[in-house]
Design a protein around this motif. Structure first.
Motif, PDB file in Angstrom:
ATOM      1  N   THR A 138      47.465 -22.703 -23.682  1.00 42.10           N
ATOM      2  CA  THR A 138      48.156 -21.518 -24.185  1.00 42.10           C
ATOM      3  C   THR A 138      47.289 -20.282 -24.063  1.00 42.10           C
ATOM      4  N   GLU A 139      47.786 -19.304 -23.337  1.00 43.44           N
ATOM      5  CA  GLU A 139      47.074 -18.019 -23.187  1.00 43.44           C
ATOM      6  C   GLU A 139      48.123 -16.922 -23.309  1.00 43.44           C
ATOM      7  N   GLY A 140      47.860 -15.919 -24.146  1.00 45.78           N
ATOM      8  CA  GLY A 140      48.858 -14.882 -24.393  1.00 45.78           C
ATOM      9  C   GLY A 140      48.630 -13.633 -23.557  1.00 45.78           C
ATOM     10  N   ILE A 141      49.225 -12.531 -24.016  1.00 48.95           N
ATOM     11  CA  ILE A 141      49.200 -11.306 -23.202  1.00 48.95           C
ATOM     12  C   ILE A 141      48.263 -10.239 -23.763  1.00 48.95           C
ATOM     13  N   THR A 142      47.500 -10.586 -24.813  1.00 48.61           N
ATOM     14  CA  THR A 142      46.731  -9.538 -25.494  1.00 48.61           C
ATOM     15  C   THR A 142      45.578  -8.986 -24.647  1.00 48.61           C
ATOM     16  N   LYS A 143      45.132  -9.753 -23.655  1.00 44.33           N
ATOM     17  CA  LYS A 143      44.009  -9.261 -22.850  1.00 44.33           C
ATOM     18  C   LYS A 143      44.476  -8.567 -21.579  1.00 44.33           C
ATOM     19  N   LEU A 144      45.791  -8.534 -21.351  1.00 46.16           N
ATOM     20  CA  LEU A 144      46.297  -7.860 -20.142  1.00 46.16           C
ATOM     21  C   LEU A 144      46.113  -6.355 -20.276  1.00 46.16           C
ATOM     22  N   THR A 145      45.743  -5.704 -19.180  1.00 45.64           N
ATOM     23  CA  THR A 145      45.584  -4.250 -19.242  1.00 45.64           C
ATOM     24  C   THR A 145      46.676  -3.580 -18.406  1.00 45.64           C
ATOM     25  N   ALA A 146      46.946  -2.322 -18.750  1.00 39.14           N
ATOM     26  CA  ALA A 146      47.924  -1.538 -17.985  1.00 39.14           C
ATOM     27  C   ALA A 146      47.484  -1.465 -16.524  1.00 39.14           C
ATOM     28  N   GLN A 147      46.160  -1.457 -16.322  1.00 39.66           N
ATOM     29  CA  GLN A 147      45.598  -1.390 -14.971  1.00 39.66           C
ATOM     30  C   GLN A 147      46.022  -2.613 -14.135  1.00 39.66           C
ATOM     31  N   ASP A 148      45.936  -3.806 -14.734  1.00 34.42           N
ATOM     32  CA  ASP A 148      46.315  -5.016 -13.992  1.00 34.42           C
ATOM     33  C   ASP A 148      47.815  -5.027 -13.703  1.00 34.42           C
ATOM     34  N   ILE A 149      48.600  -4.544 -14.665  1.00 35.26           N
ATOM     35  CA  ILE A 149      50.049  -4.484 -14.443  1.00 35.26           C
ATOM     36  C   ILE A 149      50.329  -3.560 -13.244  1.00 35.26           C
ATOM     37  N   ARG A 150      49.574  -2.454 -13.175  1.00 37.39           N
ATOM     38  CA  ARG A 150      49.764  -1.479 -12.078  1.00 37.39           C
ATOM     39  C   ARG A 150      49.284  -2.053 -10.740  1.00 37.39           C
ATOM     40  N   TYR A 151      48.111  -2.653 -10.722  1.00 44.00           N
ATOM     41  CA  TYR A 151      47.592  -3.237  -9.474  1.00 44.00           C
ATOM     42  C   TYR A 151      48.539  -4.324  -8.962  1.00 44.00           C
ATOM     43  N   ALA A 152      49.038  -5.156  -9.881  1.00 42.34           N
ATOM     44  CA  ALA A 152      49.960  -6.232  -9.482  1.00 42.34           C
ATOM     45  C   ALA A 152      51.180  -5.622  -8.797  1.00 42.34           C
ATOM     46  N   GLU A 153      51.677  -4.550  -9.397  1.00 39.77           N
ATOM     47  CA  GLU A 153      52.844  -3.841  -8.852  1.00 39.77           C
ATOM     48  C   GLU A 153      52.557  -3.357  -7.428  1.00 39.77           C
ATOM     49  N   GLU A 154      51.361  -2.772  -7.251  1.00 41.91           N
ATOM     50  CA  GLU A 154      50.993  -2.265  -5.908  1.00 41.91           C
ATOM     51  C   GLU A 154      50.959  -3.384  -4.877  1.00 41.91           C
ATOM     52  N   LEU A 155      50.618  -4.575  -5.338  1.00 44.95           N
ATOM     53  CA  LEU A 155      50.511  -5.718  -4.411  1.00 44.95           C
ATOM     54  C   LEU A 155      51.830  -6.465  -4.242  1.00 44.95           C
ATOM     55  N   GLY A 156      52.885  -5.966  -4.939  1.00 42.91           N
ATOM     56  CA  GLY A 156      54.195  -6.597  -4.779  1.00 42.91           C
ATOM     57  C   GLY A 156      54.468  -7.710  -5.781  1.00 42.91           C
ATOM     58  N   ARG A 167      51.675 -25.582 -19.471  1.00 42.21           N
ATOM     59  CA  ARG A 167      50.810 -24.399 -19.586  1.00 42.21           C
ATOM     60  C   ARG A 167      51.628 -23.118 -19.747  1.00 42.21           C
ATOM     61  N   VAL A 168      51.089 -22.241 -20.596  1.00 44.46           N
ATOM     62  CA  VAL A 168      51.683 -20.911 -20.818  1.00 44.46           C
ATOM     63  C   VAL A 168      50.587 -19.887 -20.580  1.00 44.46           C
ATOM     64  N   HIS A 169      50.849 -18.936 -19.698  1.00 47.97           N
ATOM     65  CA  HIS A 169      49.853 -17.885 -19.446  1.00 47.97           C
ATOM     66  C   HIS A 169      50.504 -16.727 -18.698  1.00 47.97           C
ATOM     67  N   PRO A 170      49.885 -15.543 -18.724  1.00 49.50           N
ATOM     68  CA  PRO A 170      50.401 -14.456 -17.898  1.00 49.50           C
ATOM     69  C   PRO A 170      50.333 -14.892 -16.443  1.00 49.50           C
ATOM     70  N   THR A 171      51.332 -14.519 -15.665  1.00 47.35           N
ATOM     71  CA  THR A 171      51.440 -15.025 -14.294  1.00 47.35           C
ATOM     72  C   THR A 171      51.945 -13.919 -13.369  1.00 47.35           C
ATOM     73  N   LEU A 172      51.294 -13.769 -12.215  1.00 45.98           N
ATOM     74  CA  LEU A 172      51.828 -12.861 -11.195  1.00 45.98           C
ATOM     75  C   LEU A 172      52.925 -13.594 -10.428  1.00 45.98           C
ATOM     76  N   ILE A 173      54.085 -12.962 -10.337  1.00 51.66           N
ATOM     77  CA  ILE A 173      55.227 -13.535  -9.611  1.00 51.66           C
ATOM     78  C   ILE A 173      55.665 -12.490  -8.581  1.00 51.66           C
ATOM     79  N   PRO A 174      55.978 -12.894  -7.345  1.00 53.42           N
ATOM     80  CA  PRO A 174      56.439 -11.905  -6.358  1.00 53.42           C
ATOM     81  C   PRO A 174      57.622 -11.103  -6.910  1.00 53.42           C
ATOM     82  N   SER A 175      57.560  -9.776  -6.752  1.00 51.77           N
ATOM     83  CA  SER A 175      58.597  -8.901  -7.342  1.00 51.77           C
ATOM     84  C   SER A 175      59.984  -9.225  -6.826  1.00 51.77           C
TER      85      SER A 175
END
Ligand SMILES: NC(=O)c1ccc[n+]([C@@H]2O[C@H](COP(=O)([O-])OP(=O)(O)OC[C@H]3O[C@@H](n4cnc5c(N)ncnc54)[C@H](O)[C@@H]3O)[C@@H](O)[C@H]2O)c1
Ligand SMILES: N[C@@H](CCO)C(=O)O
Ligand code: NA
Length: 446
Positions: A229-247, A266-274
């Protein structure tokens, strides 16, 4: 039988939704169930709110009691609807209701993820039903879909956005640039969050739900204690933006997958193709992908939290229980989809054994050879790269003597988590790496 008599425990968001939906759609629901669903008593710690609700709904025949045990022991009541949440008092009340031969409908995923094996066993002994559609993905009928609609399949994996609060937070942060705390407070105001919202933001609530999904998908006991189990508290706006730039979009995903050697949980933040449908699920909506060998991938989408969507599932369970009241218990759908004596003892795999791809963000000194050092360490662990992105260099604060720094963003191919851990330990030790490395797992979901 002209009416089935129901006792409700708790008078909060979901209970309010149940009263509204049941009374508003009473005639339609009676036509479906074959008799009236009649709430005869509700237990509430305080009076004024529930009294107002009952007056507004013209439900003056509902008895309001302070002691929840008065509901579960009431000989007049046939079905107990547990809507207080938590795992201590709720467990005592549910076990007491079962001991008194009452069927139980609950929205409480924490209770079932932690004490489900005990509760389902007691219910079976007493020949009563414990129904829990509202506990997973709110109003989406995912329990029914997996347990009944997909029963021909060998289910391969289940993956989903199963916490409305965190999906709401991530959506609002990404689309409106709002900060974490502001959006969490709004989710609480809207009735999405758990009584203790750390259960939402640290991924615990999603892990409770995933534990139940995993059990009904693969026919294994509930094993919340083994979930990663891993939550979203350590995610930064920067990572959300970079992920977006990468699709990609970042979502808090629950993933459970079956392998010959065991089950991922498992539960964790995950990059998924847009471009994936699930990456575009926004706000408090939930979506669950289920892959079966015969049916292929199926997707279930809808409101995962909130008063009436959750009540939709609670009332559907009340209808199911009503229809089955006089049925032989052996004819009922088993609680965990598989016959209780046919459960599998496949182990839950530790996260170190899981294979996945990774997004790495590494803050480095902008100097020659840094990227080469990092890629060499990854290559030594047989980890290959899919993409590398270098952000523009910026200067350290004056205290850091004007050294230029930059972010390296690396997307890797699939590797085993323990290999990535070994590589990250070495990367982190490089003198050119200036901050803790950010690592977010990636899934293709196909
Ligand atoms: N809110 C949602 O969107 C949602 C969705 C799905 C499932 N759930 C689950 O439904 C359950 C209820 O959630 P909620 O959002 O309605 O919570 P809530 O906090 O709004 O309501 C809980 C109610 O239980 C009462 N209660 C708590 N402890 C009590 C006690 N010791 N004795 C008597 N009453 C007590 C509270 O006074 C309150 O009336 C929880 O298990 C939650 O996880 C909630
Ligand atoms: N707190 C939960 C409620 C629905 O289970 C969520 O946000 O999804
Ligand atoms: Na549901």
């Amino acid at each position: 039988m002209t009416a089935v008599k129901i006792g409700v425990i708790g008078a909060g968001t979901v209970a309010g939704g149940v009263f509204h939906v049941l009374l508003r759609n009473q005639a339609e629901i009676t036509r479906r169930a074959g008799c009236k669903l009649h709430i005869v008593a509700v237990s509430s710690r305080t009076r004024s709110k529930i009294d107002n609700l009952l007056t507004t709904l013209n439900a003056n025949d509902v008895e309001v009691v302070a002691d929840p045990f008065a509901v579960v022991r009431n000989p007049n009541i046939e079905v107990v609807c547990e809507l207080i949440g938590g795992t201590t008092l709720a467990r005592e009340l549910v076990l007491e209701a079962i001991a008194h031969g009452k069927h139980v409908v609950t929205a409480n995923k924490a209770l079932l993820a932690v004490h489900g094996n005990e509760i389902f066993a007691k219910a079976r002994e007493k020949g009563v039903i414990v129904a829990f559609e509202a506990a997973v993905a709110g109003g989406i009928p995912i329990i029914k879909a997996v347990r009944e609609g997909l029963s021909a399949n060998r289910i391969q994996w289940v993956s989903g956005i199963i916490n409305g609060t965190t999906n709401f937070i991530l959506s609002e942060m990404r689309s409106k640039g709002l900060d974490f705390g502001t959006v969490l407070a709004e989710a609480q105001r809207l009735g999405y969050a758990e009584a203790d919202p750390t259960f939402d933001v640290e991924g615990v609530d999603a892990a409770h739900k995933l534990t139940l999904l995993s059990a009904i998908a693969f026919g294994i006991p509930v094993q919340f204690d083994k979930a990663y189990t891993e939550g979203i508290t350590k995610l930064t706006a920067q990572d959300i933006r970079y992920a977006e730039e990468l699709g990609y979009r970042i979502k808090l995903l629950g993933i459970t997958r079956r392998h010959p050697e065991g089950v991922e949980l498992r539960v964790h933040p995950t990059l998924i193709p847009s471009k994936r449908l699930i990456a575009n699920v926004e706000g408090a909506m939930n979506a669950v992908l289920v892959k079966g060998d015969a049916v292929g991938a199926t997707l279930y989408y809808g409101a995962g939290a909130g008063a009436e969507p959750t009540a939709s599932a609670v009332v559907a369970d009340l209808v199911d229980v009503t229809r089955l009241l006089n049925a032989d218990p052996s004819h009922r759908v088993p609680s965990l989809a598989f016959q209780h004596d046919a459960l599998d003892n496949a182990p839950i795999l530790p996260i170190s054994e899981v294979h996945t791809a990774y997004y790495l963000r590494i803050r480095v000194a902008d100097q020659p050879g840094v990227l080469a050092d990092i890629t060499r360490i990854l290559a030594d662990q047989q980890i290959s790269l899919d993409a590398v992105l270098q952000k523009e260099a910026e200067l350290f604060e004056p205290a850091s003597q004007g050294v230029a720094q930059t972010d390296l963003i690396l997307l890797t191919h699939q590797t085993q988590e323990k290999l990535m851990n070994a590589a990250l330990e070495k990367i982190q030790a490089l003198s050119s790496v200036l901050a803790p490395v950010t690592r977010i797992r990636m899934e293709e979901l196909n």
